[in-house]
Write a protein that holds these residues in place. Structure first.
Motif, PDB file in Angstrom:
ATOM      1  N   LEU A  44       0.830  -1.209   0.000  1.00 19.87           N
ATOM      2  CA  LEU A  44       0.000   0.000   0.000  1.00 19.87           C
ATOM      3  C   LEU A  44       0.862   1.257   0.000  1.00 19.87           C
ATOM      4  CD1 LEU A  44      -2.711  -0.980   2.653  1.00 19.87           C
ATOM      5  CD2 LEU A  44      -2.708  -1.406   0.183  1.00 19.87           C
ATOM      6  N   LYS A  45       0.297   2.318  -0.531  1.00 23.53           N
ATOM      7  CA  LYS A  45       0.952   3.635  -0.490  1.00 23.53           C
ATOM      8  C   LYS A  45       1.376   3.927   0.951  1.00 23.53           C
ATOM      9  CE  LYS A  45       1.630   8.035  -1.751  1.00 23.53           C
ATOM     10  NZ  LYS A  45       2.977   8.266  -2.266  1.00 23.53           N
ATOM     11  N   SER A  46       2.562   4.466   1.116  1.00 23.96           N
ATOM     12  CA  SER A  46       3.056   4.700   2.486  1.00 23.96           C
ATOM     13  C   SER A  46       2.263   5.757   3.219  1.00 23.96           C
ATOM     14  CB  SER A  46       4.507   5.196   2.456  1.00 23.96           C
ATOM     15  OG  SER A  46       5.347   4.294   1.856  1.00 23.96           O
ATOM     16  N   LEU A  47       2.131   5.506   4.485  1.00 23.25           N
ATOM     17  CA  LEU A  47       1.683   6.564   5.379  1.00 23.25           C
ATOM     18  C   LEU A  47       2.952   7.297   5.790  1.00 23.25           C
ATOM     19  CD1 LEU A  47      -0.970   7.408   6.844  1.00 23.25           C
ATOM     20  CD2 LEU A  47      -0.105   6.155   8.802  1.00 23.25           C
ATOM     21  N   PHE A  48       3.021   8.594   5.529  1.00 19.25           N
ATOM     22  CA  PHE A  48       4.253   9.344   5.784  1.00 19.25           C
ATOM     23  C   PHE A  48       4.267   9.933   7.184  1.00 19.25           C
ATOM     24  CE2 PHE A  48       6.752  10.057   1.811  1.00 19.25           C
ATOM     25  CZ  PHE A  48       6.069   9.142   1.028  1.00 19.25           C
ATOM     26  N   GLU A  49       5.280   9.549   7.929  1.00 19.06           N
ATOM     27  CA  GLU A  49       5.448  10.124   9.269  1.00 19.06           C
ATOM     28  C   GLU A  49       5.582  11.652   9.172  1.00 19.06           C
ATOM     29  OE1 GLU A  49       8.865  10.469  12.697  1.00 19.06           O
ATOM     30  OE2 GLU A  49       9.243   9.298  10.918  1.00 19.06           O
ATOM     31  N   GLU A  50       6.399  12.109   8.223  1.00 18.09           N
ATOM     32  CA  GLU A  50       6.626  13.562   8.111  1.00 18.09           C
ATOM     33  C   GLU A  50       5.332  14.305   7.801  1.00 18.09           C
ATOM     34  OE1 GLU A  50       9.146  11.894   5.368  1.00 18.09           O
ATOM     35  OE2 GLU A  50      10.539  13.593   5.425  1.00 18.09           O
ATOM     36  N   GLU A  51       4.518  13.679   6.951  1.00 22.09           N
ATOM     37  CA  GLU A  51       3.257  14.287   6.537  1.00 22.09           C
ATOM     38  C   GLU A  51       2.371  14.518   7.770  1.00 22.09           C
ATOM     39  OE1 GLU A  51       0.832  13.032   2.617  1.00 22.09           O
ATOM     40  OE2 GLU A  51       0.862  11.574   4.236  1.00 22.09           O
ATOM     41  N   ILE A  52       2.299  13.512   8.586  1.00 23.21           N
ATOM     42  CA  ILE A  52       1.482  13.618   9.802  1.00 23.21           C
ATOM     43  C   ILE A  52       2.045  14.706  10.709  1.00 23.21           C
ATOM     44  CG2 ILE A  52       0.729  12.424  11.890  1.00 23.21           C
ATOM     45  CD1 ILE A  52       1.070   9.798  10.288  1.00 23.21           C
ATOM     46  N   LEU A  53       3.349  14.663  10.885  1.00 25.88           N
ATOM     47  CA  LEU A  53       3.960  15.625  11.799  1.00 25.88           C
ATOM     48  C   LEU A  53       3.841  17.051  11.285  1.00 25.88           C
ATOM     49  CD1 LEU A  53       7.108  13.612  12.877  1.00 25.88           C
ATOM     50  CD2 LEU A  53       4.960  13.872  14.095  1.00 25.88           C
ATOM     51  N   LEU A  54       3.948  17.196   9.953  1.00 25.55           N
ATOM     52  CA  LEU A  54       3.800  18.534   9.371  1.00 25.55           C
ATOM     53  C   LEU A  54       2.414  19.095   9.640  1.00 25.55           C
ATOM     54  CD1 LEU A  54       5.355  18.862   5.815  1.00 25.55           C
ATOM     55  CD2 LEU A  54       5.563  20.421   7.736  1.00 25.55           C
ATOM     56  N   ASP A  55       1.396  18.230   9.416  1.00 30.25           N
ATOM     57  CA  ASP A  55       0.016  18.658   9.656  1.00 30.25           C
ATOM     58  C   ASP A  55      -0.158  19.135  11.090  1.00 30.25           C
ATOM     59  OD1 ASP A  55      -0.698  18.095   7.167  1.00 30.25           O
ATOM     60  OD2 ASP A  55      -1.812  16.260   7.601  1.00 30.25           O
ATOM     61  N   ILE A  56       0.400  18.360  11.982  1.00 30.09           N
ATOM     62  CA  ILE A  56       0.243  18.682  13.396  1.00 30.09           C
ATOM     63  C   ILE A  56       0.923  20.005  13.713  1.00 30.09           C
ATOM     64  CG2 ILE A  56       0.870  17.949  15.721  1.00 30.09           C
ATOM     65  CD1 ILE A  56       0.880  15.069  14.456  1.00 30.09           C
ATOM     66  N   ILE A  83      -3.871  12.746  14.176  1.00 35.51           N
ATOM     67  CA  ILE A  83      -3.157  11.512  13.848  1.00 35.51           C
ATOM     68  C   ILE A  83      -4.171  10.391  13.671  1.00 35.51           C
ATOM     69  CG2 ILE A  83      -1.568   9.755  14.723  1.00 35.51           C
ATOM     70  CD1 ILE A  83      -0.069  11.966  16.156  1.00 35.51           C
ATOM     71  N   ARG A  84      -5.121  10.371  14.575  1.00 28.96           N
ATOM     72  CA  ARG A  84      -6.125   9.325  14.603  1.00 28.96           C
ATOM     73  C   ARG A  84      -6.917   9.302  13.285  1.00 28.96           C
ATOM     74  NH1 ARG A  84      -5.381   5.208  17.454  1.00 28.96           N
ATOM     75  NH2 ARG A  84      -7.191   3.978  17.031  1.00 28.96           N
ATOM     76  N   GLU A  85      -7.329  10.491  12.841  1.00 29.81           N
ATOM     77  CA  GLU A  85      -8.158  10.598  11.641  1.00 29.81           C
ATOM     78  C   GLU A  85      -7.407  10.069  10.402  1.00 29.81           C
ATOM     79  OE1 GLU A  85      -9.813  14.561  11.105  1.00 29.81           O
ATOM     80  OE2 GLU A  85      -9.744  14.165   8.944  1.00 29.81           O
ATOM     81  N   HIS A  86      -6.184  10.514  10.275  1.00 32.60           N
ATOM     82  CA  HIS A  86      -5.342  10.093   9.156  1.00 32.60           C
ATOM     83  C   HIS A  86      -5.115   8.591   9.217  1.00 32.60           C
ATOM     84  CE1 HIS A  86      -2.926  11.737   5.957  1.00 32.60           C
ATOM     85  NE2 HIS A  86      -1.998  10.843   6.228  1.00 32.60           N
ATOM     86  N   ALA A  87      -4.813   8.141  10.410  1.00 36.24           N
ATOM     87  CA  ALA A  87      -4.524   6.722  10.606  1.00 36.24           C
ATOM     88  C   ALA A  87      -5.733   5.848  10.319  1.00 36.24           C
ATOM     89  CB  ALA A  87      -4.045   6.513  12.041  1.00 36.24           C
ATOM     90  N   MET A  88      -6.916   6.326  10.732  1.00 38.57           N
ATOM     91  CA  MET A  88      -8.149   5.549  10.539  1.00 38.57           C
ATOM     92  C   MET A  88      -8.388   5.235   9.064  1.00 38.57           C
ATOM     93  SD  MET A  88      -9.695   4.542  13.050  1.00 38.57           S
ATOM     94  CE  MET A  88      -9.194   4.631  14.719  1.00 38.57           C
ATOM     95  N   GLN A  89      -8.150   6.254   8.208  1.00 40.65           N
ATOM     96  CA  GLN A  89      -8.360   6.054   6.772  1.00 40.65           C
ATOM     97  C   GLN A  89      -7.420   4.967   6.251  1.00 40.65           C
ATOM     98  OE1 GLN A  89      -7.718   9.970   5.274  1.00 40.65           O
ATOM     99  NE2 GLN A  89      -9.704  10.690   5.992  1.00 40.65           N
ATOM    100  N   TYR A  90      -6.213   4.970   6.772  1.00 42.36           N
ATOM    101  CA  TYR A  90      -5.240   3.973   6.331  1.00 42.36           C
ATOM    102  C   TYR A  90      -5.657   2.569   6.791  1.00 42.36           C
ATOM    103  CZ  TYR A  90      -0.704   2.447   4.662  1.00 42.36           C
ATOM    104  OH  TYR A  90       0.301   1.842   3.941  1.00 42.36           O
ATOM    105  N   LEU A  91      -6.113   2.508   8.026  1.00 43.21           N
ATOM    106  CA  LEU A  91      -6.546   1.201   8.556  1.00 43.21           C
ATOM    107  C   LEU A  91      -7.758   0.688   7.785  1.00 43.21           C
ATOM    108  CD1 LEU A  91      -6.069   1.897  12.374  1.00 43.21           C
ATOM    109  CD2 LEU A  91      -4.529   0.674  10.834  1.00 43.21           C
ATOM    110  N   ASP A  92      -8.647   1.604   7.394  1.00 42.61           N
ATOM    111  CA  ASP A  92      -9.815   1.221   6.582  1.00 42.61           C
ATOM    112  C   ASP A  92      -9.375   0.620   5.255  1.00 42.61           C
ATOM    113  OD1 ASP A  92     -11.629   1.944   8.433  1.00 42.61           O
ATOM    114  OD2 ASP A  92     -12.105   3.905   7.543  1.00 42.61           O
ATOM    115  N   LEU A  93      -8.342   1.243   4.661  1.00 50.25           N
ATOM    116  CA  LEU A  93      -7.845   0.726   3.382  1.00 50.25           C
ATOM    117  C   LEU A  93      -7.295  -0.696   3.558  1.00 50.25           C
ATOM    118  CD1 LEU A  93      -7.152   1.225   0.365  1.00 50.25           C
ATOM    119  CD2 LEU A  93      -4.932   2.093   1.128  1.00 50.25           C
TER     120      LEU A  93
END
Ligand SMILES: Cc1cc2nc3c(=O)[nH]c(=O)nc-3n(C[C@H](O)[C@H](O)[C@H](O)COP(=O)(O)O)c2cc1C
Length: 339
Positions: A44-56, A83-93
Motif C-alpha cells: 500500500l501507499k506509504s503513510l508518511f510520518e513527516e506528513e502527519i507531523l507537518l500537519d500537526i 493523527i487518529r483521523e489520518h490513521a483511521m483512513q489507512y486502517l480502513d484501506l
C-alpha cells in the motif's frame, strides 16, 4: 513454467511481481485492478510520518497564534485526533483490501524517526495487514553528524517496531550508505524478514531559463536497474533475510535478471505508471516463456544462479571502474543504456 510461486517475508506469493508502494496502491479500485492483472502481492501507499507531523505542526502553530487554545492542549488533544483521523483512513484501506483481495496486502510506513508514529504498527497488524514495510530514507546533510549516528536511526526504528508486532517486517532503503554491506548484514539480523533494494528518491533539478529549482523525472527508466542488480547479487547469499529488488524493472527480462541475482521478488511502480497494469501479465508471460526455454520448472531452480557467491566471476559485481572498457570503448559496441 507453470509454477511461478515464490515466498517473500514468509508469505506465499503466486508469482514474484509485487506492486510497489505508490499512488497506484492508494485506493481499493487500483488494488483490485492490479490483482486482476496478476500481481503477486501489493504494498500500500506509504503513510508518511513527516506528513502527519507537518500537519500537526501547522495546526498547532495556527491555533496557538490565534490564541484559541493553549499549546499543551493542542499537543494532548488535537494532535492525537489529527493523527487518529489520518490513521483511521489507512486502517480502513487495509481492512477493505484484505476483504477484497486474495493476494497478500503489505502496509507501508515512511519514517525518519522512531518516535510519534510508533504506536501505529500494532494498529496495522490488528487491521489485518499481512506484513509491514518500513520505508526509511535519511539523507545526511549535517556535517557534524557521523555515518554511525545516521545509521543508528535505522537500528532504533527496526528494534522498536520488531518489539511491537508479530507480522513480518521489511525494510526498504536507499543505496546511500557509507558501508552498505555491513549495514545490511547487521540490520538483517535484527528480526526483519526482508529488505527492499532500493527506494526511488525525489530528485531536485534546475531550470536554467527560469533560474528555479524544479523536480527531476518521477518515474524510473530501464537503465535504473543496475545499482539494485549489483547489490541484490552481492547481498542475496550473505544476509539473514529475503531480498526484493526495486528500481528500473520494466519488463520480463529485468525481472528474470533480478531473480538470477538472488531476489525473491521484485517491486514495480514506474512500469505500471507508463504502461498500465497489463504490463504485469506481459512480464509474467516473458518469465514463463524464458523458464520453459531454459527448462526450469520453478523460480527456486534458478534464483540466485548468478548471485556473486554462485557465479564463476564474482569480481564482475565488484568492478566499479571502467579500466578495461575505456581502452577499447567505441559507442556502437556498447548497449544504448551505457551511453
Ligand atoms: C509516483 C510514485 C510514488 C511513490 N510513492 C512511494 C511511497 O509512498 N512509499 C514508498 O515506499 N515508495 C514509493 N515510491 C517508490 C516505489 O515504491 C518504487 O520503490 C520505486 O519507484 C522504484 O521502482 P520503479 O523503478 O518500478 O518505479 C513511489 C514511486 C513513484 C513513482
Amino acid at each position: 513454467m507453470k509454477n511461478t510461486a515464490t515466498s517473500w517475508l514468509g508469505l506465499e506469493l503466486r508469482n514474484p511481481v509485487i506492486a510497489a508502494s505508490s499512488g497506484l496502491t492508494e485506493h481499493l479500485p487500483g488494488l483490485t485492478d492490479l490483482e486482476k492483472n496478476g500481481v503477486g502481492a501489493v504494498v500500500l501507499k506509504s503513510l508518511f510520518e513527516e506528513e502527519i507531523l507537518l500537519d500537526i505542526d501547522n495546526q498547532m502553530k495556527q491555533m496557538a497564534s490565534d490564541s484559541f487554545i493553549y499549546p499543551e492542549t493542542v499537543e494532548f488533544y488535537e494532535q492525537d485526533e489529527r493523527i487518529r483521523e489520518h490513521a483511521m483512513q489507512y486502517l480502513d484501506l487495509i481492512r477493505s483490501a484484505k476483504k477484497e483481495l486474495s493476494v497478500p496486502v503489505i502496509a507501508s510506513i515512511n519514517c525518519v524517526t522512531a518516535e510519534n508514529w510508533i504506536y501505529f504498527p500494532r494498529e496495522i497488524e490488528l487491521a489485518g495487514a499481512d506484513a509491514l514495510e518500513l520505508n526509511v530514507f535519511i539523507l545526511p546533510t549535517d556535517t557534524r553528524r557521523t555515518a554511525q549516528e545516521s545509521e543508528s536511526v535505522y537500528f532504533d526504528i527496526v528494534q522498536q517496531v520488531c518489539k511491537l508486532v508479530k507480522i513480518p517486517l521489511a525494510l526498504k532503503i536507499s543505496p546511500y550508505f557509507t558501508n552498505l554491506i555491513s549495514f545490511a548484514d547487521q540490520i538483517s539480523g535484527m528480526g526483519i524478514q526482508g529488505m527492499v533494494l532500493f527506494n526511488r528518491s525525489y530528485n531536485p533539478d534546475i531550470d536554467i531559463e527560469k533560474l528555479e529549482i524544479t523536480s527531476a523525472g518521477v518515474l524510473s527508466t530501464p537503465a535504473d536497474i543496475y545499482n539494485s542488480l549489483r547489490w541484490i547479487a552481492i547481498l542475496s547469499s550473505r544476509l539473514k533475510c529475503d531480498l526484493a529488488a526495486s528500481s528500473g524493472i520494466h519488463d520480463g527480462k529485468a525481472l528474470i535478471k533480478q531473480i538470477l541475482a538472488g531476489a525473491k521478488a521484485v517491486q514495480i511502480a514506474s512500469a505500471i505508471y507508463k504502461n498500465g497494469p497489463g504490463i504485469i501479465t506481459k512480464m509474467l508471460e516473458e518469465l514463463s516463456e524464458w523458464a520453459q526455454q531454459k527448462k526450469f520448472d520453478s523460480i527456486e531452480q534458478f534464483r540466485g544462479m548468478l548471485s556473486q557467491s554462485k557465479t564463476g566471476n564474482p569480481a564482475a559485481y565488484e568492478r566499479v571502474q571502467f579500466m578495461k572498457y575505456f581502452r577499447g570503448y567505441h559507442p556502437s559496441a556498447m548497449p544504448p543504456d551505457y551511453i
